[in-house]
Design a protein around this motif. Structure first.
Motif, mmCIF file in Angstrom:
data_model
loop_
_atom_site.group_PDB
_atom_site.id
_atom_site.type_symbol
_atom_site.label_atom_id
_atom_site.label_comp_id
_atom_site.label_asym_id
_atom_site.label_seq_id
_atom_site.Cartn_x
_atom_site.Cartn_y
_atom_site.Cartn_z
ATOM 1 N N VAL A 20 7.477 -0.739 -9.670
ATOM 2 C CA VAL A 20 6.578 -1.313 -10.204
ATOM 3 C C VAL A 20 5.077 -0.827 -9.961
ATOM 4 O O VAL A 20 5.009 -0.637 -8.452
ATOM 5 N N ALA A 21 4.479 -0.589 -10.806
ATOM 6 C CA ALA A 21 2.767 0.199 -10.582
ATOM 7 C C ALA A 21 1.762 -0.659 -10.696
ATOM 8 O O ALA A 21 0.780 -0.752 -10.313
ATOM 9 N N GLY A 22 2.169 -1.838 -11.703
ATOM 10 C CA GLY A 22 0.922 -2.624 -12.212
ATOM 11 C C GLY A 22 1.331 -4.062 -12.155
ATOM 12 O O GLY A 22 2.264 -4.494 -12.172
ATOM 13 N N PHE A 23 -0.182 -4.772 -12.107
ATOM 14 C CA PHE A 23 -0.054 -6.106 -12.203
ATOM 15 C C PHE A 23 -0.886 -6.531 -13.478
ATOM 16 O O PHE A 23 -2.165 -5.966 -13.199
ATOM 17 N N VAL A 24 -0.571 -7.454 -13.861
ATOM 18 C CA VAL A 24 -1.606 -8.047 -15.130
ATOM 19 C C VAL A 24 -1.410 -9.642 -15.085
ATOM 20 O O VAL A 24 -0.408 -10.270 -15.084
ATOM 21 N N ALA A 25 -2.568 -10.272 -14.844
ATOM 22 C CA ALA A 25 -2.959 -11.562 -14.513
ATOM 23 C C ALA A 25 -2.622 -12.396 -15.894
ATOM 24 O O ALA A 25 -3.071 -11.763 -16.908
ATOM 25 N N PRO A 26 -1.987 -13.373 -15.796
ATOM 26 C CA PRO A 26 -1.685 -14.089 -17.064
ATOM 27 C C PRO A 26 -2.965 -14.469 -17.855
ATOM 28 O O PRO A 26 -4.131 -14.882 -16.987
ATOM 29 N N ALA A 27 -3.234 -14.348 -19.000
ATOM 30 C CA ALA A 27 -4.573 -14.553 -19.830
ATOM 31 C C ALA A 27 -5.522 -13.466 -19.180
ATOM 32 O O ALA A 27 -7.006 -13.713 -19.669
ATOM 33 N N TRP A 28 -5.315 -12.437 -18.381
ATOM 34 C CA TRP A 28 -6.071 -11.407 -17.908
ATOM 35 C C TRP A 28 -7.200 -12.038 -16.999
ATOM 36 O O TRP A 28 -8.259 -11.491 -16.676
ATOM 37 N N LEU A 29 -6.946 -13.269 -16.427
ATOM 38 C CA LEU A 29 -7.898 -14.180 -15.483
ATOM 39 C C LEU A 29 -7.339 -13.744 -14.230
ATOM 40 O O LEU A 29 -6.531 -14.214 -13.479
ATOM 41 N N MET A 30 -8.534 -13.578 -13.419
ATOM 42 C CA MET A 30 -8.487 -12.982 -12.175
ATOM 43 C C MET A 30 -9.531 -13.539 -11.208
ATOM 44 O O MET A 30 -10.614 -13.119 -11.547
ATOM 45 N N SER A 31 -9.297 -14.438 -10.086
ATOM 46 C CA SER A 31 -10.334 -14.676 -9.259
ATOM 47 C C SER A 31 -10.669 -13.688 -8.536
ATOM 48 O O SER A 31 -9.897 -12.743 -8.295
ATOM 49 N N GLN A 32 -11.727 -13.925 -7.631
ATOM 50 C CA GLN A 32 -12.162 -12.776 -6.750
ATOM 51 C C GLN A 32 -11.150 -12.841 -5.427
ATOM 52 O O GLN A 32 -10.924 -11.534 -5.078
ATOM 53 N N GLY A 33 -10.585 -13.810 -5.462
ATOM 54 C CA GLY A 33 -9.463 -13.694 -4.208
ATOM 55 C C GLY A 33 -8.295 -12.901 -4.625
ATOM 56 O O GLY A 33 -7.674 -12.080 -3.806
ATOM 57 N N THR A 34 -8.031 -12.927 -5.985
ATOM 58 C CA THR A 34 -6.945 -12.039 -6.332
ATOM 59 C C THR A 34 -7.311 -10.649 -6.624
ATOM 60 O O THR A 34 -6.455 -9.959 -5.940
ATOM 61 N N ARG A 35 -8.479 -10.274 -6.834
ATOM 62 C CA ARG A 35 -9.203 -8.958 -6.639
ATOM 63 C C ARG A 35 -9.000 -8.551 -5.205
ATOM 64 O O ARG A 35 -8.433 -7.325 -4.817
ATOM 65 N N GLN A 36 -9.307 -9.507 -4.397
ATOM 66 C CA GLN A 36 -9.079 -8.838 -2.802
ATOM 67 C C GLN A 36 -7.902 -8.805 -2.423
ATOM 68 O O GLN A 36 -7.530 -7.875 -1.695
ATOM 69 N N ALA A 37 -6.847 -9.512 -2.972
ATOM 70 C CA ALA A 37 -5.465 -9.105 -2.631
ATOM 71 C C ALA A 37 -5.016 -7.988 -3.093
ATOM 72 O O ALA A 37 -4.306 -7.227 -2.495
ATOM 73 N N LEU A 38 -5.430 -7.682 -4.392
ATOM 74 C CA LEU A 38 -4.843 -6.539 -5.166
ATOM 75 C C LEU A 38 -5.349 -5.071 -4.272
ATOM 76 O O LEU A 38 -4.519 -4.372 -4.388
ATOM 77 N N ARG A 39 -6.392 -5.212 -3.798
ATOM 78 C CA ARG A 39 -6.970 -4.107 -3.021
ATOM 79 C C ARG A 39 -5.903 -3.827 -1.760
ATOM 80 O O ARG A 39 -6.187 -2.714 -1.327
ATOM 81 N N GLN A 40 -5.275 -4.732 -1.473
ATOM 82 C CA GLN A 40 -4.390 -4.838 0.027
ATOM 83 C C GLN A 40 -2.861 -4.272 -0.486
ATOM 84 O O GLN A 40 -2.277 -4.066 0.651
ATOM 85 N N LEU A 41 -2.368 -4.089 -1.714
ATOM 86 C CA LEU A 41 -1.186 -4.105 -1.995
ATOM 87 C C LEU A 41 -1.032 -2.534 -2.728
ATOM 88 O O LEU A 41 -1.799 -2.041 -3.230
ATOM 89 N N PRO A 42 0.462 -2.234 -2.836
ATOM 90 C CA PRO A 42 0.582 -0.861 -3.057
ATOM 91 C C PRO A 42 0.953 -0.650 -4.576
ATOM 92 O O PRO A 42 1.892 -0.324 -5.023
#
Length: 254
Positions: free
Chosen positions: A133-155
């Motif tokens: 798995v290389a990618g994550f797509v949020a349902p309806a493409w809606l991401m909170s700032q917290g989601t963005r912060q979490a994504l910065r820490q994941l592989p």
């Protein structure tokens, strides 16, 4: 914003909301696409669609996804439940986004810890299945700032919005315009055709185009046939079909 430098125009065929209960919608369409030849697709997989479709309870469907991987398709993480089960919206803006625009913006209101928990649970499921798995797509493409912060820490290597792919962890943006239908009613389908036809003309010279399909599109002949016709037309124009990962790799290495 990063510029795309690939020499050949391309397209990305992306299947949203992939789950055991949506497979019957998609199956005839996938069979028709397979008859066109080698068209790799990106499947956006929901680990437990609407809290009623845990992949662990559907081994036959998991084997189907493994066969698609063997064909050259890509699996990406698409939320965890694909349902917004958070607290009641507190203001009109949030109410519009979470109750009128969509009821499925699962990651719209999550804080960093909540987003991280669901992302890690989804990645753990992929790991247990042995799926890359290389990618994550949020349902309806809606991401909170917290989601963005979490994504910065994941592989993970990428996420996306309707018009861009973002390289992670730095969120470098690459232009990747997308076509999408709203097919839940006859008037929406009619409007979607007009808008997508206009977008195809507007983006005719774009380096890539994304076709973002949903299960509801497959339930109506007009929308299903539109996607088949559009895919065939773009292939005849010489656009190369690529998964999201393959397309992004070209941009990064260019």
């Amino acid at each position: 914003m990063a510029e795309a430098n690939a020499t050949r125009a391309s397209l990305m065929l992306v299947l949203h909301d992939v789950a055991p209960e949506t497979w019957p919608d998609y199956q005839p369409f996938i069979e028709a696409v397979d008859e066109m030849g080698d068209v790799p697709m990106t499947w956006l997989v929901v680990p437990d669609f609407h809290h009623r479709n845990p992949l662990a309870h559907s081994p036959a469907f998991c084997r189907l996804l493994e066969r698609r991987l063997a064909r050259g398709d890509e699996l990406a993480l698409h939320g965890f439940y694909h349902a917004d089960d958070g607290p009641t919206p507190r203001n009109l803006g949030d109410y519009f986004m979470r109750r009128i625009y969509t009821h499925e913006g699962e990651f719209y209101a999550l804080d960093q810890a909540q987003a991280m928990q669901r992302l890690e649970a989804g990645l753990a499921l992929f790991d247990r299945q042995g799926w890359p798995v290389a990618g994550f797509v949020a349902p309806a493409w809606l991401m909170s700032q917290g989601t963005r912060q979490a994504l910065r820490q994941l592989p993970l290597r990428y996420t996306s919005t309707p018009q861009h792919l973002y390289r992670l962890p730095d969120f470098t943006a690459f232009d990747a315009p997308g076509l999408v239908w709203s097919a839940r009613s006859a008037w929406r389908r009619s409007l979607s055709r007009v808008v997508c036809d206009w977008q195809c003309k507007r983006w005719g010279a774009a380096e890539t185009l994304r076709l973002g399909l949903h299960p509801v599109d497959m339930r109506h002949r007009s929308s299903r046939n539109y996607w088949l016709h559009t895919l065939d037309k773009l292939l005849l124009q010489g656009r190369e079909p690529l998964t999201k990962s393959a397309w992004l790799e070209r941009q990064v290495s260019a």
